[in-house]
Design a protein around this motif. Structure first.
Motif, short mmCIF file in Angstrom:
data_model
loop_
_atom_site.label_atom_id
_atom_site.label_comp_id
_atom_site.label_asym_id
_atom_site.label_seq_id
_atom_site.Cartn_x
_atom_site.Cartn_y
_atom_site.Cartn_z
N VAL A 59 0.84 -1.20 0.00
CA VAL A 59 0.00 0.00 0.00
C VAL A 59 0.87 1.25 0.00
O VAL A 59 1.84 1.33 0.76
N VAL A 60 0.56 2.20 -0.87
CA VAL A 60 1.24 3.50 -0.91
C VAL A 60 0.16 4.58 -0.87
O VAL A 60 -0.59 4.75 -1.82
N THR A 61 0.09 5.31 0.24
CA THR A 61 -1.04 6.22 0.43
C THR A 61 -0.61 7.61 0.89
O THR A 61 0.20 7.74 1.81
N ASN A 62 -1.14 8.63 0.20
CA ASN A 62 -0.94 10.01 0.65
C ASN A 62 -1.88 10.27 1.82
O ASN A 62 -3.09 10.04 1.69
N GLN A 63 -1.33 10.73 2.92
CA GLN A 63 -2.17 11.04 4.09
C GLN A 63 -1.88 12.45 4.58
O GLN A 63 -1.35 12.67 5.67
N ALA A 64 -2.24 13.41 3.72
CA ALA A 64 -1.97 14.82 4.02
C ALA A 64 -2.81 15.34 5.19
O ALA A 64 -2.56 16.43 5.69
N GLY A 65 -3.77 14.55 5.62
CA GLY A 65 -4.56 14.93 6.79
C GLY A 65 -3.68 15.16 8.01
O GLY A 65 -4.05 15.93 8.91
N VAL A 66 -2.52 14.52 8.03
CA VAL A 66 -1.56 14.74 9.14
C VAL A 66 -0.99 16.16 9.05
O VAL A 66 -1.03 16.93 10.02
N ALA A 67 -0.48 16.51 7.87
CA ALA A 67 0.09 17.86 7.68
C ALA A 67 -0.96 18.93 7.94
O ALA A 67 -0.68 20.00 8.47
N ILE A 124 -2.02 -7.58 3.62
CA ILE A 124 -1.16 -6.63 2.92
C ILE A 124 0.27 -6.84 3.43
O ILE A 124 0.48 -6.99 4.64
N ASP A 125 1.25 -6.86 2.53
CA ASP A 125 2.63 -7.09 2.97
C ASP A 125 3.25 -5.87 3.62
O ASP A 125 4.05 -6.00 4.54
N ALA A 126 2.93 -4.69 3.13
CA ALA A 126 3.52 -3.47 3.73
C ALA A 126 2.67 -2.25 3.44
O ALA A 126 2.03 -2.17 2.38
N PHE A 127 2.64 -1.35 4.40
CA PHE A 127 1.95 -0.07 4.24
C PHE A 127 2.98 1.06 4.26
O PHE A 127 3.79 1.13 5.18
N TYR A 128 2.94 1.92 3.26
CA TYR A 128 3.74 3.14 3.26
C TYR A 128 2.78 4.32 3.16
O TYR A 128 1.81 4.26 2.40
N TYR A 129 3.06 5.37 3.93
CA TYR A 129 2.20 6.55 3.82
C TYR A 129 3.05 7.82 3.80
O TYR A 129 4.16 7.85 4.35
N CYS A 130 2.52 8.84 3.16
CA CYS A 130 3.15 10.17 3.16
C CYS A 130 2.27 11.08 4.00
O CYS A 130 1.13 11.33 3.64
N PRO A 131 2.80 11.61 5.12
CA PRO A 131 1.99 12.48 5.99
C PRO A 131 2.09 13.95 5.60
O PRO A 131 1.53 14.80 6.29
N HIS A 132 2.79 14.23 4.51
CA HIS A 132 3.13 15.63 4.18
C HIS A 132 2.12 16.29 3.25
O HIS A 132 1.31 15.61 2.61
N HIS A 133 2.22 17.60 3.16
CA HIS A 133 1.54 18.37 2.13
C HIS A 133 2.34 19.65 1.94
O HIS A 133 2.65 20.32 2.92
#
Ligand SMILES: [Mg+2]
Ligand SMILES: [Zn+2]
Length: 185
Positions: free
Chosen positions: A54-62, A89-98
């Protein structure tokens, strides 16, 4: 002569709108609802030897809407719902930035950072790998990373993207299961 094994193949998965139903800025585990066909798609990927990443943008953090611990709680809930069907799912990656609310980063899609990090950690061969997403930025992340293919699905934001943007050079699939069936054949 022996074959040289050069890396594993992977399916990169956007999260919201591909695995779980799109809810704007999802952070409450109880709001996770798995999209129909996802369990079957993940099982098919496993059967054919694909890592599921999984590769997910999570700008809600920023933006300050939720914290990183909330992302982990949502991922735990997703795993719980999927594991009931032996399709993890083997791995989760997320981006917390914006860029407007935090520093510029290499990981926010359409940048390839999350995919490249996974490739390094799991020894993934991009030329055997593909991505499924519901936004054009997902598709460009896959292209920037050198994936063999990327599918834009009609679930989540996909229908809206397909209707309102130029998708003439993008592969379209109804949903994750359809994309997986198309790529693996
Ligand atoms: Mg999405
Ligand atoms: Zn980032």
């Amino acid at each position: 002569m022996d074959f040289i094994v050069s890396g594993k193949k992977a399916c990169f998965l956007d999260r919201d709108g591909v695995i779980n139903e799109e809810v704007n800025y999802l952070f409450e585990p109880e709001k996770v609802a798995i999209i129909p066909g996802v369990t079957e798609a993940l099982k098919m990927l496993k059967r054919h030897g694909y890592l599921t990443v999984v590769v997910t943008n999570q700008a809600g953090v920023a933006r300050g809407y939720y914290e990183e611990k909330d992302i982990h709680a949502v991922h735990a809930r997703i795993e719980e719902l999927l594991d009931e069907h032996e399709a993890g799912i083997d791995a989760f990656y997320y981006c917390p930035h914006h860029p407007e609310f935090s520093d510029e980063c290499e990981c926010r899609k359409p940048n390839a950072g999350m995919l490249l990090k996974a490739a390094e950690q799991f020894d993934i061969d991009m030329s055997e790998s593909f991505l499924v997403g519901d936004r054009i930025s997902d598709i460009y992340a896959a292209r920037n990373a050198g994936c063999a293919e990327a599918y834009l699905v009609r679930t989540g934001h996909g229908a809206n993207e397909i209707e309102n943007k130029d998708v003439s050079d993008i592969e379209i699939a109804d949903n994750l299961l359809h994309a997986v069936q198309t790529f693996i054949k």
